[in-house]
Design an enzyme around this catalytic site. Structure first.
Site, PDB file in Angstrom:
ATOM      1  CG  ASP A  93      -2.906  44.559  30.135  1.00 56.41           C
ATOM      2  OD1 ASP A  93      -2.533  45.009  29.035  1.00 56.41           O
ATOM      3  OD2 ASP A  93      -4.088  44.292  30.393  1.00 56.41           O
ATOM      4  CE  LYS A 148       9.226  39.229   8.401  1.00 55.63           C
ATOM      5  NZ  LYS A 148       8.769  37.890   8.844  1.00 55.63           N
ATOM      6  CG  HIS A 178      15.758  35.573  10.960  1.00 54.45           C
ATOM      7  ND1 HIS A 178      14.498  35.827  10.531  1.00 54.45           N
ATOM      8  CD2 HIS A 178      16.044  34.318  10.546  1.00 54.45           C
ATOM      9  CE1 HIS A 178      14.035  34.758   9.882  1.00 54.45           C
ATOM     10  NE2 HIS A 178      14.954  33.823   9.880  1.00 54.45           N
ATOM     11  CE  LYS A 182      18.112  32.514   7.458  1.00 52.87           C
ATOM     12  NZ  LYS A 182      17.837  31.343   8.277  1.00 52.87           N
ATOM     13  CD  GLU A 216       9.665  29.287   5.006  1.00 54.38           C
ATOM     14  OE1 GLU A 216      10.069  29.188   6.166  1.00 54.38           O
ATOM     15  OE2 GLU A 216       8.739  30.054   4.675  1.00 54.38           O
ATOM     16  CG  ASP A 235       5.972  35.947   6.648  1.00 55.52           C
ATOM     17  OD1 ASP A 235       6.130  36.467   7.763  1.00 55.52           O
ATOM     18  OD2 ASP A 235       6.270  34.760   6.405  1.00 55.52           O
ATOM     19  CG  HIS A 240      13.380  37.305   5.480  1.00 52.31           C
ATOM     20  ND1 HIS A 240      13.858  38.036   6.543  1.00 52.31           N
ATOM     21  CD2 HIS A 240      12.417  36.505   6.002  1.00 52.31           C
ATOM     22  CE1 HIS A 240      13.210  37.678   7.645  1.00 52.31           C
ATOM     23  NE2 HIS A 240      12.334  36.760   7.333  1.00 52.31           N
ATOM     24  CE  LYS A 338       5.288  30.632   5.729  1.00 54.18           C
ATOM     25  NZ  LYS A 338       6.715  30.660   6.063  1.00 54.18           N
TER      26      LYS A 338
HETATM   27  C1  BG6 Z   1      10.147  34.533   9.186  1.00 58.16           C
HETATM   28  C2  BG6 Z   1       8.806  34.381   8.545  1.00 58.16           C
HETATM   29  O1  BG6 Z   1      10.562  35.867   9.194  1.00 58.16           O
HETATM   30  O2  BG6 Z   1      11.110  33.747   8.480  1.00 58.16           O
HETATM   31  C3  BG6 Z   1       8.387  32.923   8.487  1.00 58.16           C
HETATM   32  O3  BG6 Z   1       7.852  35.124   9.278  1.00 58.16           O
HETATM   33  C4  BG6 Z   1       9.457  32.087   7.832  1.00 58.16           C
HETATM   34  O4  BG6 Z   1       7.149  32.763   7.801  1.00 58.16           O
HETATM   35  C5  BG6 Z   1      10.809  32.356   8.459  1.00 58.16           C
HETATM   36  O5  BG6 Z   1       9.106  30.715   7.972  1.00 58.16           O
HETATM   37  C6  BG6 Z   1      11.923  31.672   7.694  1.00 58.16           C
HETATM   38  O6  BG6 Z   1      13.116  31.773   8.416  1.00 58.16           O
HETATM   39  P1  BG6 Z   1      14.244  30.666   8.283  1.00 58.16           P
HETATM   40  O7  BG6 Z   1      15.380  31.206   9.099  1.00 58.16           O
HETATM   41  O8  BG6 Z   1      13.669  29.391   8.804  1.00 58.16           O
HETATM   42  O9  BG6 Z   1      14.559  30.576   6.826  1.00 58.16           O
END
Ligand code: BG6
Length: 490
Positions: A93, A148, A178, A182, A216, A235, A240, A338
């Site tokens: 903790d 993040k 991330h 890719k 998405e 987000d 990204h 989304k």
């Molecule tokens: C994340 C977001 O960083 O990336 C999410 O917090 C999002 O909301 C995701 O769905 C998308 O990643 P990917 O690799 O699925 O395009």
């Protein structure tokens, strides 16, 4: 398959080790790198959480969950057993000073590479780093990875950066985005800088505009608690989408050196024309999904998932400009949302029309300008739309068709997940594909006035799930006489 080089022996300590990110992304990525022989026999993964599990309990949990998150065909029972043996669990903790004892006892001597991966809420980043320092768990062989979001505005980002920076040197801090891991995003660097064809035309003289779309089909589901305090701008766009914009717009770095690439990205972020006040209304659209149909299935609206009314945006479209000689007057249209009709992430570079038509009987509109589409996901690839002559006698007919480089058709190799590459880069100590402190703060500095203006300007526009977002997003680009690129997933 050619054997891949192993990385140095390491302990990877994952704070938030029982959480969604660890189970869905980190452990599957580490398993795949292990299965391919890149982890040394003595490397370990130490999960830290408040779950009160022993090693056996954590291994059982991972064994049960891993299978659901691995790419098809990658489960190998012997490799999974070997991987599970690497796993340990320590209960801490963070708020409890005495709780660190078990971790101190478990980690290997200071000279060995040790990665602290903070896959937990950002408010814990500072306390965890202080705990590591207080317990003498920080040496020059340690690295820390920050997931993040790094803060929710510039002030909180600075505070986190200060807190982490008081324990680790900047070169030990890996702020992960991330998207930079890719394959197709890395391929953008290769496309731009390993082909002499594009660079001379990569500017406002030849390019009309750029579109970056991350669309998405998923909703916020179980993440509504986090998401409602965040929204799509924080987000997705702050990190990204702006990172993708940077890679498209940056000047050629002198090399792929850790600082060279990040210096160039920073210049782009600093050259973004600020969007403030009334300009925000003109150049941005925010939306929120209502109930609708996605892939033929009925899905609830955002407010129903949250079970409360909310003004958080689940969709953003905006028009950005990079104020420098290369890009003057070239709009960058960004959109993400989304519960849209398709899952598709792509970068579209729209070239200008030919300056003069030599085809007297063909209307100018039939000579469609070239369009380069970098498809990030799904079906990764690159398409260059070109005008060609339709075969046949009886007059000249032109048609735009794509030169199509499909990764799946061209390469036999599996396209690795972003986290596979990035986790090993941390162990290797290579931060080129990670965000530097000044980049994160520059991105917040551009985003924050948009958030401020939105607070004064009512609610997001509603769009039914399964559509392309609010109609205002279409108007945003059509007002400029342009269209969103949709055809490849029609
Ligand atoms: C994340 C977001 O960083 O990336 C999410 O917090 C999002 O909301 C995701 O769905 C998308 O990643 P990917 O690799 O699925 O395009």
């Amino acid at each position: 398959m050619q054997a891949l080089p192993q990385v140095a022996s390491c302990d990877i300590v994952v704070f938030g080790g029982t959480g969604d990110l660890a189970m869905r992304k980190l452990l599957p990525a580490l398993y795949l790198r292990d299965r391919d022989g890149q982890l040394t026999a003595d490397s370990r993964i130490i999960a830290v959480s408040r779950a009160g599990l022993d090693d056996a309990g954590y291994r059982d949990k991972t064994a049960a969950e891993l299978i659901g998150f691995l790419p098809e065909g990658s489960y190998d029972a012997a490799a999974v057993d070997r991987f599970l043996e690497r796993l340990h669990h320590v209960t801490i903790d963070v708020a409890e000073p005495s709780a660190w004892h078990d971790l101190c006892a478990l980690v290997a001597p200071a000279a060995r590479v040790r990665v602290y991966y903070l896959a937990c809420a950002p408010r814990l980043f500072g306390p965890i780093c202080s705990g590591l320092k207080a317990n003498d768990l920080v040496s020059s062989a340690c690295r820390v990875v920050l997931e993040k979001p790094i803060g929710h505005d510039i002030e909180s980002a600075r505070q986190i950066n200060d807190e982490v920076g008081s324990v680790f040197a900047e070169e030990q801090i890996f702020r992960i985005d991330h998207y930079l891991g890719k394959e197709t995003v890395q391929n953008l660097l290769v496309l731009r800088f390993a082909n002499a064809l594009f660079e001379p035309r990569w500017n406002s003289r030849a390019i009309d505009h750029v579109q970056i779309t991350v669309s998405e089909t998923v909703g916020v589901g179980g993440r509504a608690g986090y998401y409602d305090g965040s929204g799509a701008l924080r987000d997705m766009v702050q990190n990204h989408l702006l990172q993708l914009l940077c890679l498209v717009a940056m000047e050629p770095p002198t090399s792929l050196d850790r600082e060279a690439v990040r210096d160039e990205k920073l210049k782009v972020l600093r050259a973004l024309r600020p969007l403030t006040g009334r300009e925000v209304e003109r150049s941005t659209v925010r939306g929120q999904y209502t109930a609708g149909l996605v892939d033929g299935k009925a899905v609830p609206g955002y407010a129903d998932e949250l079970d409360a009314p909310s003004d958080t945006e689940t969709f953003v479209a905006l028009k950005a400009e990079v104020q420098n000689w290369r890009w003057a007057g070239v709009p960058f249209y960004l959109r993400t949302g989304k519960r849209l009709g398709h899952r598709a992430s792509e970068i579209v570079v729209q070239f200008r029309p030919v300056p003069h038509s030599v085809f007297p009987d063909i209307p100018d509109a039939a000579i469609a300008p070239n369009r380069l589409v970098l498809r990030l996901q799904p079906d990764e690839g690159v398409r260059l739309h070109m005008v060609t002559k339709e075969p046949g006698a009886g007059g000249l007919r032109l048609r735009q068709v794509p030169l199509n480089l499909s990764f799946a058709e061209t390469f036999k190799e599996r396209v690795p997940e972003a986290y596979e590459r990035l986790l090993l880069d941390v162990v290797r100590g290579n931060p080129t594909l990670f965000m530097r402190r000044d980049e994160v703060e520059a991105a917040w500095a551009w985003i924050e006035p948009i958030l401020d203006a939105w607070r004064e300007s009512g609610s997001p526009k509603r769009y039914p799930a399964g559509t392309n977002g609010p109609t205002a997003a279409t108007s945003l680009i059509e007002r400029d006489g342009r269209d969103w690129h949709e055809e490849e997933h029609a």
